[in-house]
Write a protein that holds these residues in place. Structure first.
Motif, mmCIF file in Angstrom:
data_model
loop_
_atom_site.group_PDB
_atom_site.id
_atom_site.type_symbol
_atom_site.label_atom_id
_atom_site.label_comp_id
_atom_site.label_asym_id
_atom_site.label_seq_id
_atom_site.Cartn_x
_atom_site.Cartn_y
_atom_site.Cartn_z
ATOM 1 N N SER A 58 13.458 -2.948 -1.417
ATOM 2 C CA SER A 58 12.370 -2.439 -2.288
ATOM 3 C C SER A 58 12.735 -0.670 -2.370
ATOM 4 C CB SER A 58 10.987 -2.572 -1.738
ATOM 5 O OG SER A 58 10.821 -1.751 -0.393
ATOM 6 N N LYS A 59 13.376 -0.185 -1.289
ATOM 7 C CA LYS A 59 13.520 1.218 -1.252
ATOM 8 C C LYS A 59 15.057 1.526 -1.976
ATOM 9 C CE LYS A 59 10.636 2.846 2.188
ATOM 10 N NZ LYS A 59 10.521 4.021 3.390
ATOM 11 N N GLY A 60 15.821 0.417 -2.504
ATOM 12 C CA GLY A 60 17.196 0.676 -2.770
ATOM 13 C C GLY A 60 18.126 1.055 -1.814
ATOM 14 N N ILE A 61 18.016 0.441 -0.538
ATOM 15 C CA ILE A 61 19.045 0.827 0.703
ATOM 16 C C ILE A 61 20.030 -0.153 0.503
ATOM 17 C CG2 ILE A 61 19.168 1.026 2.925
ATOM 18 C CD1 ILE A 61 16.244 2.015 3.159
ATOM 19 N N VAL A 62 21.328 0.300 0.638
ATOM 20 C CA VAL A 62 22.193 -0.792 0.705
ATOM 21 C C VAL A 62 22.257 -1.709 1.855
ATOM 22 C CG1 VAL A 62 24.877 -1.176 0.796
ATOM 23 C CG2 VAL A 62 23.772 0.605 -0.813
ATOM 24 N N ILE A 63 22.315 -3.041 1.922
ATOM 25 C CA ILE A 63 22.157 -3.698 2.869
ATOM 26 C C ILE A 63 23.646 -4.502 3.048
ATOM 27 C CG2 ILE A 63 21.290 -5.784 4.107
ATOM 28 C CD1 ILE A 63 18.697 -5.214 2.325
ATOM 29 N N LYS A 64 24.297 -4.204 4.131
ATOM 30 C CA LYS A 64 25.902 -4.730 4.448
ATOM 31 C C LYS A 64 25.502 -5.852 5.723
ATOM 32 C CE LYS A 64 28.087 -0.830 2.979
ATOM 33 N NZ LYS A 64 29.305 0.244 3.362
ATOM 34 N N ASN A 65 26.009 -6.901 5.290
ATOM 35 C CA ASN A 65 25.985 -8.103 6.480
ATOM 36 C C ASN A 65 27.476 -7.938 7.363
ATOM 37 O OD1 ASN A 65 23.880 -9.773 5.394
ATOM 38 N ND2 ASN A 65 24.901 -10.231 3.776
ATOM 39 N N SER A 66 27.143 -8.181 8.374
ATOM 40 C CA SER A 66 28.193 -7.645 9.681
ATOM 41 C C SER A 66 28.049 -9.041 10.568
ATOM 42 C CB SER A 66 27.769 -6.497 10.038
ATOM 43 O OG SER A 66 28.895 -6.082 10.817
ATOM 44 N N THR A 67 29.280 -9.048 11.227
ATOM 45 C CA THR A 67 29.266 -10.013 12.313
ATOM 46 C C THR A 67 28.461 -9.398 13.594
ATOM 47 O OG1 THR A 67 31.458 -9.110 13.240
ATOM 48 C CG2 THR A 67 31.453 -11.168 11.632
ATOM 49 N N ASP A 68 28.348 -10.098 14.556
ATOM 50 C CA ASP A 68 27.550 -9.735 15.877
ATOM 51 C C ASP A 68 28.714 -8.720 16.344
ATOM 52 O OD1 ASP A 68 25.575 -9.633 17.552
ATOM 53 O OD2 ASP A 68 26.991 -10.830 19.137
ATOM 54 N N GLN A 69 29.991 -9.413 16.507
ATOM 55 C CA GLN A 69 31.014 -8.370 16.980
ATOM 56 C C GLN A 69 31.406 -6.961 16.418
ATOM 57 O OE1 GLN A 69 34.887 -10.349 16.597
ATOM 58 N NE2 GLN A 69 35.874 -8.977 18.226
ATOM 59 N N LYS A 70 31.318 -7.015 15.245
ATOM 60 C CA LYS A 70 31.303 -5.647 14.577
ATOM 61 C C LYS A 70 30.056 -4.739 14.987
ATOM 62 C CE LYS A 70 32.605 -2.687 11.739
ATOM 63 N NZ LYS A 70 33.986 -1.668 11.903
ATOM 64 N N LEU A 71 28.759 -5.334 14.747
ATOM 65 C CA LEU A 71 27.794 -4.607 15.450
ATOM 66 C C LEU A 71 27.765 -3.956 16.764
ATOM 67 C CD1 LEU A 71 24.923 -6.678 13.648
ATOM 68 C CD2 LEU A 71 25.630 -4.372 12.801
ATOM 69 N N THR A 72 28.546 -4.959 17.631
ATOM 70 C CA THR A 72 28.572 -4.585 18.986
ATOM 71 C C THR A 72 29.623 -3.228 19.203
ATOM 72 O OG1 THR A 72 28.030 -6.787 19.779
ATOM 73 C CG2 THR A 72 29.436 -5.241 21.214
ATOM 74 N N GLN A 73 30.643 -3.433 18.245
ATOM 75 C CA GLN A 73 31.801 -2.423 18.140
ATOM 76 C C GLN A 73 30.966 -1.164 17.656
ATOM 77 O OE1 GLN A 73 34.788 -3.199 15.445
ATOM 78 N NE2 GLN A 73 36.093 -1.851 16.617
ATOM 79 N N MET A 74 30.304 -1.072 16.595
ATOM 80 C CA MET A 74 29.684 -0.059 16.045
ATOM 81 C C MET A 74 28.567 0.595 16.971
ATOM 82 S SD MET A 74 28.799 -1.493 12.288
ATOM 83 C CE MET A 74 27.844 -0.282 11.691
ATOM 84 N N THR A 75 27.801 -0.031 17.735
ATOM 85 C CA THR A 75 26.849 0.416 18.439
ATOM 86 C C THR A 75 27.069 0.873 20.009
ATOM 87 O OG1 THR A 75 26.036 -1.613 19.200
ATOM 88 C CG2 THR A 75 25.138 -0.776 17.144
ATOM 89 N N GLY A 76 28.416 0.196 20.519
ATOM 90 C CA GLY A 76 28.638 0.169 21.911
ATOM 91 C C GLY A 76 27.922 -0.580 22.907
ATOM 92 N N THR A 77 26.983 -1.473 22.330
ATOM 93 C CA THR A 77 26.169 -2.173 23.130
ATOM 94 C C THR A 77 25.889 -3.423 22.485
ATOM 95 O OG1 THR A 77 24.178 -2.367 24.418
ATOM 96 C CG2 THR A 77 23.808 -1.363 22.250
ATOM 97 N N THR A 78 25.270 -4.608 23.155
ATOM 98 C CA THR A 78 25.119 -5.883 22.732
ATOM 99 C C THR A 78 23.703 -5.802 22.142
ATOM 100 O OG1 THR A 78 24.705 -6.840 24.903
ATOM 101 C CG2 THR A 78 26.905 -7.082 24.012
ATOM 102 N N SER A 79 22.919 -5.135 22.448
ATOM 103 C CA SER A 79 21.568 -4.933 22.047
ATOM 104 C C SER A 79 21.544 -4.033 20.828
ATOM 105 C CB SER A 79 20.836 -4.092 23.359
ATOM 106 O OG SER A 79 20.729 -4.947 24.347
ATOM 107 N N HIS A 80 21.376 -4.710 19.804
ATOM 108 C CA HIS A 80 21.215 -4.110 18.430
ATOM 109 C C HIS A 80 20.492 -5.000 17.514
ATOM 110 C CE1 HIS A 80 24.888 -6.833 17.696
ATOM 111 N NE2 HIS A 80 25.492 -6.421 18.650
#
Length: 80
Positions: A58-80
């Motif tokens: 609704s705010k026009g923000i880009v939403i990107k689907n990602s794998t759990d592994q990629k999110l862990t890599q990006m955040t440096g933790t498995t809690s994301h």
């Protein structure tokens, strides 16, 4: 995205200007219009994730689907 003080929420990374975690992202969506992109786990699509994506769309923000592994890599933790 706004710079938040890391001591206010441990799920916010100032150096990368990134917020992670369902609740911190949801709260950020409520208070700011400067979010460029949201990464979501492609396997998560209900509950709070559905609410986050709905608000983001609704705010026009880009939403990107990602794998759990990629999110862990990006955040440096498995809690994301």
């Amino acid at each position: 995205m706004n710079n938040y003080d890391k001591k206010d929420n441990e799920n916010i990374i100032d150096s990368d200007n990134m917020i992670f975690g369902r609740n911190p992202v949801l709260e950020a969506l409520k208070v700011t219009d400067t979010i460029d992109c949201i990464y979501v786990n492609s396997n998560a699509n209900s509950g709070s994730i559905a609410k986050i994506t709905s608000i983001a769309k609704s705010k026009g923000i880009v939403i990107k689907n990602s794998t759990d592994q990629k999110l862990t890599q990006m955040t440096g933790t498995t809690s994301h």
